[in-house]
Design a protein around this motif. Structure first.
Motif, PDB file in Angstrom:
ATOM      1  N   THR A 160      -4.113   7.567 -12.097  1.00 27.44           N
ATOM      2  CA  THR A 160      -4.281   8.403 -10.899  1.00 27.44           C
ATOM      3  C   THR A 160      -3.985   9.867 -11.185  1.00 27.44           C
ATOM      4  O   THR A 160      -4.413  10.746 -10.438  1.00 27.44           O
ATOM      5  N   GLY A 161      -3.246  10.146 -12.228  1.00 25.09           N
ATOM      6  CA  GLY A 161      -2.756  11.510 -12.426  1.00 25.09           C
ATOM      7  C   GLY A 161      -1.590  11.840 -11.504  1.00 25.09           C
ATOM      8  O   GLY A 161      -1.133  12.975 -11.467  1.00 25.09           O
ATOM      9  N   ASP A 191     -13.382   1.551 -10.201  1.00 18.49           N
ATOM     10  CA  ASP A 191     -11.930   1.733 -10.282  1.00 18.49           C
ATOM     11  C   ASP A 191     -11.596   3.043 -10.990  1.00 18.49           C
ATOM     12  O   ASP A 191     -12.066   3.292 -12.098  1.00 18.49           O
ATOM     13  N   PHE A 192     -10.757   3.856 -10.358  1.00 13.28           N
ATOM     14  CA  PHE A 192     -10.189   4.996 -11.070  1.00 13.28           C
ATOM     15  C   PHE A 192      -9.123   4.436 -12.011  1.00 13.28           C
ATOM     16  O   PHE A 192      -8.218   3.726 -11.567  1.00 13.28           O
ATOM     17  N   GLY A 200       1.989   6.425  -6.675  1.00  9.65           N
ATOM     18  CA  GLY A 200       0.749   6.961  -7.234  1.00  9.65           C
ATOM     19  C   GLY A 200       0.069   5.995  -8.185  1.00  9.65           C
ATOM     20  O   GLY A 200      -0.431   6.378  -9.238  1.00  9.65           O
ATOM     21  N   VAL A 201       0.027   4.724  -7.793  1.00 10.54           N
ATOM     22  CA  VAL A 201      -0.476   3.709  -8.716  1.00 10.54           C
ATOM     23  C   VAL A 201      -1.471   2.793  -8.003  1.00 10.54           C
ATOM     24  O   VAL A 201      -1.298   2.449  -6.847  1.00 10.54           O
ATOM     25  N   ALA A 202      -2.518   2.408  -8.709  1.00  9.17           N
ATOM     26  CA  ALA A 202      -3.549   1.536  -8.138  1.00  9.17           C
ATOM     27  C   ALA A 202      -2.977   0.155  -7.842  1.00  9.17           C
ATOM     28  O   ALA A 202      -2.198  -0.383  -8.629  1.00  9.17           O
ATOM     29  N   LEU A 203      -3.406  -0.390  -6.728  1.00  8.55           N
ATOM     30  CA  LEU A 203      -2.863  -1.669  -6.256  1.00  8.55           C
ATOM     31  C   LEU A 203      -3.936  -2.757  -6.292  1.00  8.55           C
ATOM     32  O   LEU A 203      -5.059  -2.541  -5.835  1.00  8.55           O
ATOM     33  N   SER A 204      -3.558  -3.920  -6.823  1.00  6.52           N
ATOM     34  CA  SER A 204      -4.415  -5.103  -6.727  1.00  6.52           C
ATOM     35  C   SER A 204      -3.700  -6.126  -5.852  1.00  6.52           C
ATOM     36  O   SER A 204      -2.485  -6.292  -5.962  1.00  6.52           O
ATOM     37  N   ILE A 205      -4.475  -6.776  -4.983  1.00  2.08           N
ATOM     38  CA  ILE A 205      -3.876  -7.646  -3.973  1.00  2.08           C
ATOM     39  C   ILE A 205      -4.359  -9.083  -4.164  1.00  2.08           C
ATOM     40  O   ILE A 205      -5.564  -9.340  -4.181  1.00  2.08           O
ATOM     41  N   VAL A 264      -5.490   7.081  -4.736  1.00  2.00           N
ATOM     42  CA  VAL A 264      -4.813   5.820  -5.035  1.00  2.00           C
ATOM     43  C   VAL A 264      -5.614   4.710  -4.367  1.00  2.00           C
ATOM     44  O   VAL A 264      -5.847   4.749  -3.166  1.00  2.00           O
ATOM     45  N   GLN A 265      -6.032   3.770  -5.154  1.00  2.00           N
ATOM     46  CA  GLN A 265      -6.923   2.744  -4.632  1.00  2.00           C
ATOM     47  C   GLN A 265      -6.226   1.405  -4.526  1.00  2.00           C
ATOM     48  O   GLN A 265      -5.174   1.187  -5.101  1.00  2.00           O
ATOM     49  N   SER A 296       2.452   1.749  -3.291  1.00  2.00           N
ATOM     50  CA  SER A 296       1.491   2.200  -4.308  1.00  2.00           C
ATOM     51  C   SER A 296       1.188   3.679  -4.136  1.00  2.00           C
ATOM     52  O   SER A 296       1.003   4.402  -5.120  1.00  2.00           O
ATOM     53  N   ILE A 297       1.178   4.136  -2.894  1.00  2.00           N
ATOM     54  CA  ILE A 297       0.936   5.560  -2.649  1.00  2.00           C
ATOM     55  C   ILE A 297       2.152   6.369  -3.086  1.00  2.00           C
ATOM     56  O   ILE A 297       2.025   7.409  -3.718  1.00  2.00           O
ATOM     57  N   VAL A 336      -5.468  -7.977 -13.203  1.00  2.00           N
ATOM     58  CA  VAL A 336      -4.935  -6.656 -12.903  1.00  2.00           C
ATOM     59  C   VAL A 336      -5.165  -5.683 -14.052  1.00  2.00           C
ATOM     60  O   VAL A 336      -5.318  -4.475 -13.854  1.00  2.00           O
ATOM     61  N   ASN A 337      -5.258  -6.210 -15.272  1.00  2.00           N
ATOM     62  CA  ASN A 337      -5.512  -5.371 -16.452  1.00  2.00           C
ATOM     63  C   ASN A 337      -6.875  -4.699 -16.414  1.00  2.00           C
ATOM     64  O   ASN A 337      -7.094  -3.710 -17.106  1.00  2.00           O
ATOM     65  N   ARG A 363      -7.505  -2.985  -4.204  1.00  2.00           N
ATOM     66  CA  ARG A 363      -8.644  -3.916  -4.252  1.00  2.00           C
ATOM     67  C   ARG A 363      -8.165  -5.316  -3.935  1.00  2.00           C
ATOM     68  O   ARG A 363      -7.052  -5.695  -4.313  1.00  2.00           O
ATOM     69  N   HIS A 403       0.844  -1.215   0.000  1.00  2.00           N
ATOM     70  CA  HIS A 403       0.000   0.000   0.000  1.00  2.00           C
ATOM     71  C   HIS A 403       0.871   1.254   0.000  1.00  2.00           C
ATOM     72  O   HIS A 403       0.634   2.185  -0.759  1.00  2.00           O
ATOM     73  N   ARG A 418      -4.807  13.411  -5.251  1.00  2.00           N
ATOM     74  CA  ARG A 418      -5.150  12.329  -6.157  1.00  2.00           C
ATOM     75  C   ARG A 418      -5.680  11.169  -5.316  1.00  2.00           C
ATOM     76  O   ARG A 418      -5.567  11.186  -4.102  1.00  2.00           O
TER      77      ARG A 418
END
Lengths: 569, 569
Positions: free
Chosen positions: A527-528, A523-524, A502-507, B550-551, A498-499, A515-516, B553, A495, B548
């Motif tokens: 992230t920008g 889901d965003f 700045g990237v979304a995390l799948s667990i 960051v998520q 990922s912060i 993950v694709n 899941r 986590h 921003r």
């Protein structure tokens, strides 16, 4: 002034507004190409409509210089032969400016209502669009239907909902009354006009022309802007059909259809795009494509609000696992899906060189690498099934990149051409998986190798894996990060990475989610917050600057009872 | 996790949220310097506190290289002699980065609660801040109190409310459950972390250091960013007091006070600011100042979100009037208020060369010009009263500009120095009003002549006046446009011009509201739609990109009853 099309789609809009707040699962567009939803003849009709477009002039009643243009090739091995009306930039801008006048005046509910009607018509055209997406992007049919049709429509609706969520919060007028002690209050009536930016430019990509193109297109339209759609020269047809439908709806609703126009081009249109992107009338640009082009737009198109999605390095960190087979199956699917040509597809897979803990005991790095390799090989063993997952390679550049990548490291899975059982000329390649080492191969794996190319990378530890994941995302961009671990502390560290990145995390994805995949309303996408994208699909920031508010104020009689008495005194 | 300071100020926040939606009059901060509100000794205590700071080292427990810096001069004719701790950029950035870690982790309610507490402390310091604003900007006391104190606090609260309005719409978690026909649904738990951009840089101006500085400062803080405050070298003290109070509150709330730091400088700090503004860690920049510097930031600080307010040409169109004396009084007040050194002060006053209709009959251009000139002269006739309106000229550059402007056209009202009855060295000048002609003087009046300089411009018609107003606003920027007309069609045409120019319109102001004034929660200050500003104070776009999301899941057991049965099957 509620437009009839706003009323018609208001329930859908309200459901979408609820969905973006709760972010649970929701979609109004059926993702299965079912005859029950899309009609008994829907599939056949859509395919026939697509085929009827091949080797023909595409009819689009918009400004043109009379010539035609277009050189699309299906990745499945044939020329589309579709010729689009050629337009010059000056004419198109002038037409958009004219059309934008009455469109602007129509106001928010009309913009939103018309946008939603366009969307519902696009949904009905999902089969035709699916074939056009398939034969421009190389996606297998099912993916082309889902990602190019209902999922793209979901993303469009999401953008409209965010736009409306901002628009509705600006009152059209207000009464302002400021007490002045014993004197009558100062009292003013104020009007707030929503003023769209002007003309938006949507620059499409060749892999997901609708999914990546719709958010910008519909965010612009729903906030009252005119839009020039400039598809990638390799994937024009899906957006041409989209523009045609949009123009039909605009015309029926009484608007100048040049609110939405198409700028079709042929390969090597870079100079034309750069010229267009710097025109003073272009106030919004939505771009999906290379880092080089996206960064150029961000740094040069100062007259416009620029929203970009560019390259990135998506990563998987394997720390430990309950069921390594399920892990390998899930990852292999992610690598194979549309031959890794998704902006969300993983590339770097980090595994500690000393191996990992699993419920079956310790597994060495090589065990893991072999499990992944085996899962990929199994997935593509049967060509007839494999092509429905792999699709085709969109362009020769990707195919050449596979060749180039071969020598980068030890080959774990060799990439091979496959014969497509239906399309004999299809450009199909199985995924290439290489072994790298974090200690010496950073210059290779910190860049994006777009296509079916992935690296299993030996690291000193999961701590190093996460450190690499966070810093590579932050510096080079990433849309996805995935972690496999049975250790809560490691997941919490993921986590944090990922912060930082700045990237979304799948667990621990081991089931039916990959993950694709990125689900609209929940889901965003992007992230920008790292170089892979300067915006997210979708959020308030994606829409709030596409319009401005211009107010007026004038004195009126006070409303407050005490105030009037005061004034009389 | 609701922070105690959030709960403490929640009612105020909710009122602010209601105010930005309805946009009627509202303010929690009393604008009159009344002992009933600010305490019987408030005025005297505030003045004493200000005086105690003169010729002293300003105590601020933050990173410093041990030296002191500062060369502020009161426009009322004396050296402030306040010395601030000098800090180098690297040290300040490093301290802000460290402080930002725990601040980020605290989360939205804490950011907002702490921001609101800082604001309530600032309100209590309004008298001290008023004197510091007066003796840096040159504003007369009453304006320094109102604009520098409660009105600036209103704008800060507005920015916090907009920030919270965005933050609260992101759920911290969601349950996502996608049906899979007869199979168990796909079920995931998602977490959404608000990730601040990092470090914000607030670049203050020398005329409204708090009013223009607070929105960016509080928008950054309320969205979890650390902030380096770099005041204009001529107006450090009001922001130094602000930073000190912010640091006190942060420290008391258990945070590293380096979440907010001060970078004091001396004149000619351009190179330092350019170096700082391009540092990779600076992710947000809020700037108020010259077009040259603002545009430089917009075009070069690519690593940051940049919000600018720059120069503009504010305009008044006189078409017709019921009561020309009331018109002239209102305009004269706007010209004289703080000697035209407001970003909202009018400069160009367009009058048809053939004169206008009034209820007293036709008036010639010269009649109108003389009415305006007479009203200005009357307003400044009594020096003791005049200085309470004019204040002082902030710097010598403005005084020199008056000299330079003298030769631009026929002088309608000569600018003269006035002796201040209290401050013998005060730099006081009465407004200069010149007559120009639209036919030949465009090169003069299309630029900003910042200060007490205005032009009465002869035009062919109101149509030409409105055409000029719209196009000058669009091309050269403007924050205000004012129209006087008894003709509804002309007022509607003025609306169209204001939309074309992207500028707020005031209509027939003849009473107690002046075009210079912009009320928080009701008036958007700036539109972001013309070159005078790329943002508005405040709206959703001003805050939504300062953080921003960051998520993450992860699969969880399905919640739906039917789903669980499905899973069991």
């Amino acid at each position: 002034m509620t437009h009839v099309l706003f009323t018609k789609h208001e329930d859908t809009l309200n459901n979408a507004l609820a969905a973006i707040e709760t972010r649970g699962y929701w979609s109004p567009f059926a993702e299965m190409p079912s005859p029950k939803v899309y009609g008994e003849t829907g599939a056949a009709d859509g395919e026939a409509a697509f085929k009827a477009r091949l080797n023909q002039a595409f009819q689009l009643d918009q400004p043109t210089n009379g010539e035609t243009i277009g050189a699309e090739q299906s990745p499945f091995g044939f020329q589309l032969g579709v010729r689009y009306p050629k337009a010059d930039v000056d004419t198109l801008i002038a037409a958009a400016k004219t059309a934008q006048q009455s469109w602007r005046a129509a106001g928010p509910k009309t913009w939103v209502g018309v946008s939603l009607e366009i969307l519902s018509r696009l949904n009905r055209a999902s089969f035709e669009i699916a074939h056009s997406v398939m034969h421009t992007t190389g996606q297998a049919f099912m993916m082309a239907f889902q990602a190019g049709g209902p999922h793209a429509q979901d993303r469009a609706l999401e953008a409209i909902a965010y736009a409306w969520n901002e628009l509705r919060r600006i009152p059209s007028e207000a009464h302002w009354e400021k007490p002045q002690g014993k004197n009558p209050p100062l009292s003013m009536q104020k009007r707030y006009a929503i003023v769209p930016r002007g003309i938006g430019l949507v620059l499409g990509c060749c892999t997901f022309p609708t999914w990546n193109g719709y958010p910008g297109l519909f965010a612009d339209l729903a906030t009252g802007n005119a839009v020039i759609v400039k598809p990638h020269p390799g994937a024009i047809l899906p957006l041409a059909i989209t523009v045609r439908i949009a123009r039909d709806v605009l015309r029926e609703a009484g608007f100048d259809p040049n609110v939405v126009t198409l700028l079709a081009t042929e390969p090597n249109d870079g100079a034309l795009v750069q010229d267009l992107a710097l025109r003073p009338d272009i106030k919004l640009i939505d771009f999906t494509g290379s880092t080089q082009n996206g960064t150029w737009l961000e740094r040069n198109a100062h007259q416009a609000q620029v929203y970009t999605e560019k390259a990135g390095v998506n990563q998987i960190v394997i720390d430990s696992a309950d069921d390594i087979k399920a892990v390998a199956r899930n990852i292999a699917f992610s690598l194979a899906l549309y031959s890794g040509q998704m902006c969300t597809a993983p590339q770097n897979i980090y595994v500690p060189r000393d191996g990992i803990r699993t419920t079956d005991g310790h597994m060495s790095f090589d065990d893991i690498a072999q499990a992944l390799a085996g899962a990929v090989q199994k997935l593509v063993a049967d060509p007839a099934r494999a092509v429905e997952l792999l699709g085709a390679i969109q362009n020769d550049g990707v195919a050449r990149r596979i060749e180039e990548a071969r020598s980068l490291g030890r080959v774990l899975v060799e990439s091979q051409p496959l014969e497509h059982p239906v399309f004999s000329g299809a450009r199909v390649r199985t995924p290439l998986v290489l072994q790298l080492d974090a200690a010496k191969d950073a210059s290779t794996f910190t860049g994006e190798w777009f296509g079916p190319i992935s690296f299993v990378i030996a690291t000193d530890s999961t701590a190093q894996s996460l450190d690499l994941a966070g810093s590579i995302a932050a510096e080079h961009g990433a849309l996805t990060l995935s972690v496999y671990s049975t250790d809560d502390a490691k997941i919490e560290a993921a986590h944090e990475a990922s912060i930082r990145g700045g990237v979304a995390l799948s667990i621990n994805l081991t089931g039916g989610v990959f993950v694709n995949q990125s689900a609209a309303f929940s889901d965003f996408h992007g992230t920008g917050a790292n170089p892979a994208a300067n915006a997210a699909l979708s959020d308030a920031a994606f829409v709030a600057n596409r319009f401005r508010v211009v107010q007026s104020r004038v004195h009126v009689a006070p409303k407050a009872a005490g105030a009037e008495a005061g004034q009389a005194a």
